[in-house]
Design an enzyme around this catalytic site. Structure first.
Site, PDB file in Angstrom:
ATOM      1  N   SER A   1      24.890  27.261  30.597  1.00  0.00           N
ATOM      2  CA  SER A   1      24.983  28.724  30.487  1.00  0.00           C
ATOM      3  C   SER A   1      25.695  29.221  31.738  1.00  0.00           C
ATOM      4  O   SER A   1      25.743  28.500  32.747  1.00  0.00           O
ATOM      5  CB  SER A   1      23.569  29.317  30.435  1.00  0.00           C
TER       6      SER A   1
ATOM      7  N   TYR B   1      14.777  30.291  33.279  1.00  0.00           N
ATOM      8  CA  TYR B   1      15.920  29.915  32.437  1.00  0.00           C
ATOM      9  C   TYR B   1      17.102  29.510  33.314  1.00  0.00           C
ATOM     10  O   TYR B   1      17.716  28.454  33.104  1.00  0.00           O
ATOM     11  CB  TYR B   1      16.270  31.102  31.532  1.00  0.00           C
TER      12      TYR B   1
HETATM   13  N1  LIG Z   1      23.496  33.282  23.181  1.00  0.00           N
HETATM   14  C1  LIG Z   1      23.915  33.289  24.452  1.00  0.00           C
HETATM   15  O1  LIG Z   1      24.378  34.315  24.990  1.00  0.00           O
HETATM   16  C2  LIG Z   1      23.826  32.031  25.272  1.00  0.00           C
HETATM   17  C3  LIG Z   1      24.440  32.025  26.529  1.00  0.00           C
HETATM   18  C4  LIG Z   1      24.386  30.873  27.289  1.00  0.00           C
HETATM   19  C5  LIG Z   1      23.742  29.749  26.808  1.00  0.00           C
HETATM   20  N2  LIG Z   1      23.141  29.801  25.586  1.00  0.00           N
HETATM   21  C6  LIG Z   1      22.492  28.572  25.135  1.00  0.00           C
HETATM   22  O2  LIG Z   1      23.035  28.208  23.889  1.00  0.00           O
HETATM   23  C7  LIG Z   1      22.116  27.371  23.190  1.00  0.00           C
HETATM   24  C8  LIG Z   1      21.992  27.869  21.771  1.00  0.00           C
HETATM   25  O3  LIG Z   1      21.403  29.146  21.792  1.00  0.00           O
HETATM   26  P1  LIG Z   1      21.822  30.306  20.794  1.00  0.00           P
HETATM   27  O4  LIG Z   1      22.292  31.430  21.619  1.00  0.00           O
HETATM   28  O5  LIG Z   1      22.667  29.780  19.708  1.00  0.00           O
HETATM   29  O6  LIG Z   1      20.382  30.761  20.255  1.00  0.00           O
HETATM   30  P2  LIG Z   1      19.581  30.372  18.934  1.00  0.00           P
HETATM   31  O7  LIG Z   1      18.202  30.851  19.175  1.00  0.00           O
HETATM   32  O8  LIG Z   1      20.324  30.852  17.742  1.00  0.00           O
HETATM   33  O9  LIG Z   1      19.642  28.775  18.918  1.00  0.00           O
HETATM   34  C9  LIG Z   1      18.717  27.963  19.600  1.00  0.00           C
HETATM   35  C10 LIG Z   1      18.402  26.801  18.692  1.00  0.00           C
HETATM   36  O10 LIG Z   1      17.545  25.888  19.402  1.00  0.00           O
HETATM   37  C11 LIG Z   1      16.480  25.532  18.528  1.00  0.00           C
HETATM   38  N3  LIG Z   1      15.312  25.125  19.299  1.00  0.00           N
HETATM   39  C12 LIG Z   1      14.568  25.870  20.151  1.00  0.00           C
HETATM   40  N4  LIG Z   1      13.541  25.147  20.623  1.00  0.00           N
HETATM   41  C13 LIG Z   1      13.632  23.918  20.058  1.00  0.00           C
HETATM   42  C14 LIG Z   1      12.854  22.729  20.137  1.00  0.00           C
HETATM   43  N5  LIG Z   1      11.762  22.662  20.924  1.00  0.00           N
HETATM   44  N6  LIG Z   1      13.251  21.655  19.429  1.00  0.00           N
HETATM   45  C15 LIG Z   1      14.333  21.721  18.625  1.00  0.00           C
HETATM   46  N7  LIG Z   1      15.114  22.815  18.514  1.00  0.00           N
HETATM   47  C16 LIG Z   1      14.758  23.901  19.210  1.00  0.00           C
HETATM   48  C17 LIG Z   1      16.227  26.800  17.721  1.00  0.00           C
HETATM   49  O11 LIG Z   1      15.462  26.553  16.563  1.00  0.00           O
HETATM   50  C18 LIG Z   1      17.651  27.248  17.437  1.00  0.00           C
HETATM   51  O12 LIG Z   1      18.181  26.611  16.311  1.00  0.00           O
HETATM   52  C19 LIG Z   1      20.816  27.433  24.001  1.00  0.00           C
HETATM   53  O13 LIG Z   1      20.705  26.274  24.807  1.00  0.00           O
HETATM   54  C20 LIG Z   1      21.011  28.663  24.871  1.00  0.00           C
HETATM   55  O14 LIG Z   1      20.254  28.602  26.053  1.00  0.00           O
HETATM   56  C21 LIG Z   1      23.173  30.898  24.806  1.00  0.00           C
END
Ligand SMILES: NC(=O)c1ccc[n+]([C@@H]2O[C@H](COP(=O)([O-])OP(=O)(O)OC[C@H]3O[C@@H](n4cnc5c(N)ncnc54)[C@H](O)[C@@H]3O)[C@@H](O)[C@H]2O)c1
Length: 250
Positions: free
Chosen positions: A142, A155
């Protein structure tokens, strides 16, 4: 021939958001995709991929369990006969509060999912890649791995840890033909961040300081992940690539 014809790629966190869109893109590029997620909506991702003519499967998996992640890797190899790459993307954003108000449970959630989940997945993937002579791993960090925002200490700390883990693994396994990189997304509209996207107060403040003046859609992460997983990125190793519309350049 697609980018990943005859390849198999494992994705964690493919039920929604970045993981779903990237799974679709990887499958459209020819790979068989094995999705591990604890959310059953990963089954919908598989259906979308199949309806588009691709190959995908979902194994319910909680990435906080090393045993379940080991099973996921074994299942990928058993079902598709191989595993060439892995996108360790599952993550959570714990409730946002200042450090002095964070509970131990909230801290543990960040440690367990955002750090140990990636660590366990990498262990299982690396064991397999060592046995077949190489492979490519992409972790989802991130911009919180590079800078800090208020009320997201656990986080940010765990995403910094993912960046460190990415570099450590690249150093340890480069000679074994294993490349390990990470993406560092900025603000992407997904279920994790929908509450921010829905807040005009937040977006007004954010867009003012982001040179792109907008946030990203999850599909905008997929091209970079595909590239890093592919042989086109054969000399990219230990890198943490921002995909943030210039947020951290400003
Ligand atoms: N959305 C943003 O702005 C952003 C920015 C930087 C990083 N991220 C990172 O991107 C990645 C994806 O996030 P996203 O934004 O698509 O959100 P999201 O909530 O749509 O996706 C997260 C996914 O992780 C799964 N998950 C959570 N805990 C879990 C577990 N214990 N075991 C298995 N699966 C699990 C969820 O079910 C979901 O499918 C994450 O690592 C998040 O930290 C997101």
């Amino acid at each position: 021939m697609g980018y990943f014809t005859d390849k198999a790629i494992l994705v964690t966190g493919g039920a929604t958001g970045i993981g779903r869109e990237t799974s679709k893109a990887i499958a459209a590029a020819g790979a068989a995709v094995m999705i591990g997620d604890k959310d059953d909506r990963a089954g919908e991702t598989v259906e979308i991929i199949k309806q588009a003519g691709g190959t995908a499967e979902f194994l319910p998996t909680d990435v906080t369990s090393a045993e379940q992640v080991n099973r996921l890797v074994a299942h990928c190899v058993e079902r598709f006969g191989r595993m060439d790459g892995a996108f360790n993307n599952a993550g959570v954003l714990p409730p946002q509060r200042p450090i002095h108000e964070v509970s131990e449970d909230e801290l543990d959630l960040a440690i367990d999912v955002d750090f140990k989940g990636v660590f366990f997945a990498m262990q299982a993937e690396i064991r397999h890649f060592l046995s077949v002579g190489g492979g490519a791993i992409v972790n989802t960090a991130s911009v919180g791995a590079l800078i800090a925002d208020p009320n997201m200490a656990a986080y940010c700390a765990m995403k910094h840890a993912v960046a460190g883990l990415t570099k450590a693994a690249a150093v340890e396994y480069a000679q074994a033909g294993i490349r390990v990189n990470a993406i560092a997304p900025g603000f992407v509209v997904t279920p994790m961040t929908q509450h921010w996207a829905d807040s005009t107060e937040f977006t007004d403040m954010f867009f003012q300081h982001n040179i792109s003046g907008r946030c990203a859609q999850p599909e905008e992460m997929a091209g970079t992940v595909k590239h890093l997983l592919s042989d086109d990125a054969s000399f990219v190793n230990g890198a943490v690539w921002t995909i943030d519309g210039g947020q951290t350049a400003h």
